[in-house]
Write a protein that holds these residues in place. Structure first.
Motif, short mmCIF file in Angstrom:
data_model
loop_
_atom_site.label_atom_id
_atom_site.label_comp_id
_atom_site.label_asym_id
_atom_site.label_seq_id
_atom_site.Cartn_x
_atom_site.Cartn_y
_atom_site.Cartn_z
N ALA A 46 106.74 140.94 15.07
CA ALA A 46 107.81 141.52 16.08
C ALA A 46 107.49 142.94 16.19
O ALA A 46 107.66 144.13 16.65
CB ALA A 46 109.18 142.44 15.07
N GLY A 47 106.94 143.52 14.64
CA GLY A 47 105.60 145.16 14.58
C GLY A 47 104.84 145.19 14.94
O GLY A 47 104.44 146.73 15.66
N ARG A 48 104.34 144.57 15.30
CA ARG A 48 102.60 143.99 16.24
C ARG A 48 103.51 144.40 18.02
O ARG A 48 102.63 145.08 19.02
CB ARG A 48 102.44 142.87 16.24
N LEU A 49 104.74 143.71 18.29
CA LEU A 49 104.46 143.73 19.75
C LEU A 49 105.72 145.14 20.13
O LEU A 49 105.54 145.92 21.13
CB LEU A 49 105.69 142.52 20.01
N GLN A 50 105.85 145.58 18.85
CA GLN A 50 106.62 146.93 19.39
C GLN A 50 105.44 148.14 19.33
O GLN A 50 105.30 148.94 20.33
CB GLN A 50 107.44 147.33 17.75
N LYS A 51 104.38 147.95 18.43
CA LYS A 51 102.93 148.98 18.86
C LYS A 51 103.13 148.85 20.63
O LYS A 51 101.88 150.00 20.99
CB LYS A 51 101.96 148.68 17.94
N GLN A 52 102.74 147.86 21.36
CA GLN A 52 102.23 147.74 22.27
C GLN A 52 103.37 147.39 23.62
O GLN A 52 103.17 147.37 24.40
CB GLN A 52 101.90 146.59 22.84
N GLY A 68 119.22 139.60 18.15
CA GLY A 68 119.98 138.21 18.17
C GLY A 68 119.60 136.79 17.64
O GLY A 68 117.79 136.85 17.36
N PRO A 69 120.38 135.90 17.20
CA PRO A 69 119.93 134.13 16.93
C PRO A 69 118.45 134.45 18.22
O PRO A 69 117.34 134.02 17.87
CB PRO A 69 120.84 133.28 16.98
N ALA A 70 118.55 134.80 19.08
CA ALA A 70 117.72 134.44 20.57
C ALA A 70 116.53 135.13 19.92
O ALA A 70 115.03 134.07 20.03
CB ALA A 70 118.14 134.33 22.00
N GLY A 71 116.51 135.63 19.57
CA GLY A 71 115.19 136.98 19.45
C GLY A 71 114.68 136.19 17.70
O GLY A 71 112.83 135.74 18.26
N GLN A 72 115.31 136.67 16.97
CA GLN A 72 115.07 134.99 16.42
C GLN A 72 113.92 133.86 16.54
O GLN A 72 113.18 133.96 15.57
CB GLN A 72 115.84 135.65 14.61
N ARG A 73 114.80 133.16 16.54
CA ARG A 73 114.00 131.92 17.49
C ARG A 73 112.97 132.10 17.82
O ARG A 73 111.98 131.38 18.01
CB ARG A 73 114.89 131.54 18.18
N ALA A 74 112.98 133.30 18.79
CA ALA A 74 111.85 133.47 19.83
C ALA A 74 110.07 133.36 18.49
O ALA A 74 109.05 133.16 18.70
CB ALA A 74 111.65 134.41 20.58
N LEU A 75 110.78 134.44 17.34
CA LEU A 75 109.93 135.24 16.52
C LEU A 75 109.42 133.69 15.65
O LEU A 75 108.18 133.73 15.00
CB LEU A 75 110.63 136.48 16.05
#
Length: 352
Positions: free
Chosen positions: A162-168, A175-182
């Protein structure tokens, strides 16, 4: 020996050459984190005038006097220097241990209020307690800064992604869907940070800045083309034009994003050009490959490509790639075919 947090604090303090240690020792078994930490330090050094770089690789028959002499000689061009010594096994042997103790004493005896003339960087794998307490390592630690780069715990991988994605400029839906994606990305890369880094870069190429849905993440990660993008770059390095053309046809038919293919090919061309210039200047190809982290099939393909492809052909291939990049962004490139896929065939033809 310090951990990553202390090293990051040190990096922030490097506003002048006088703040640098003359010696840095990096130890760890996570290639991506090691590479990024060393690159950050080297970038800071380059900004402050350490522009000349030399890489030494300790292997059987290594001449330890080269390291000792490097600490005593000045740059031919008057520039400040950055010298790396890579010890892949972490075991310098008896002669090496003696040389490293002598080198440490040499470094400790030198003092310059304006900062060291040469920054040395010694790269080691993860060390056990016995090696950390050895006389040669202790002497290095005392003479400079030893940094231990720890591996990332599997449980921390989703937040790291998630931190690497934020840098770009990207984020995962909340929510739960985002946690599942990670968690899904973490499972797919099986703890391999280099693989995770490549998948994160892929998401940056495929989708604009902003929030990513679970569906977008799964679609991008699961999309494994029958004709693999990275196999295409290997076919180009091998000079196998018929295979290159077949793979381009397949990738185009499967709807593989042109921007992803162009990124992969451009990276190979940049590295090939860099190695060509260095090898033409008389540097060892094998040492260049190791210094630039070329492994696997490409360790065999690059030397053959360096012998086969002329510098003029490489320059032309890089120019075509730059034009294709403009085309992919909707700009004109009058000197190229209207279809960028045909432009990629021109690149393949130049490398055969």
């Amino acid at each position: 020996m310090v951990k990553t947090d202390a090293f990051q604090s040190h990096l922030k303090s490097l506003a002048a050459a006088s703040a640098f240690h003359p010696l840095y020792v990096f130890s760890g078994d996570e290639p991506l984190l090691m590479m990024e930490s060393i690159d950050l330090l080297r970038s800071k050094a380059r900004q402050l005038g350490y522009t000349e770089r030399e890489v030494m690789l300790q292997e059987r028959g290594f001449d330890w006097s080269a390291l000792l002499n490097a600490g005593q000689t000045m740059s031919l061009f008057g520039d400040r220097r950055w010298i790396e010594l890579r010890i892949p096994t972490g075991k310098p042997g008896r002669d090496g241990a003696d040389a490293l103790k002598q080198f440490s004493a040499q470094i400790a005896s030198q003092s310059n209020a304006d900062g060291p003339e040469t920054i040395f960087c010694i790269v080691l794998p993860r060390l056990d307690m016995k090696t950390k307490s050895s006389a040669w390592f202790s002497s290095l630690d005392e003479a400079g800064m030893a940094v231990q780069i720890d591996s990332l715990d599997r449980g921390h991988l989703p937040s790291w992604i998630a931190g690497r994605l934020q840098k770009q400029g990207q984020s995962i839906q909340s929510g739960p869907a985002g946690q599942r994606a990670l968690e899904f990305i973490a499972e797919q890369v099986e703890g391999n940070l280099i693989a995770a880094h490549q998948e994160i870069q892929k998401l940056g190429l495929l989708y604009p800045a902003g929030e990513l849905s679970e569906e977008q993440v799964r679609s991008a990660i699961l999309k494994v083309a029958r004709y693999n993008v990275f196999e295409l770059s290997e076919a180009m390095l091998a000079g196998d034009l018929p295979r290159v053309n077949r793979m381009l046809d397949g990738l185009k038919g499967e709807g593989e994003p042109l921007v992803l293919i162009l990124w992969s090919i451009t990276e190979e061309l940049r590295l090939l050009s860099k190695l060509k210039m260095a090898s033409d200047s008389g540097e060892s190809v094998q040492q260049l490959l190791r210094a630039n982290r070329v492994w696997g099939n490409k360790e065999r393909l690059y030397p053959a490509a360096l012998k086969r492809v002329q510098s003029s052909q490489l320059r032309q291939a890089v120019q075509i790639a730059a034009g294709l990049d403009r085309q992919s962004k909707g700009l004109q490139a009058a000197e190229l075919p209207g279809d960028p896929w045909d432009g990629l065939r021109l690149v393949g033809n130049l490398l055969r």
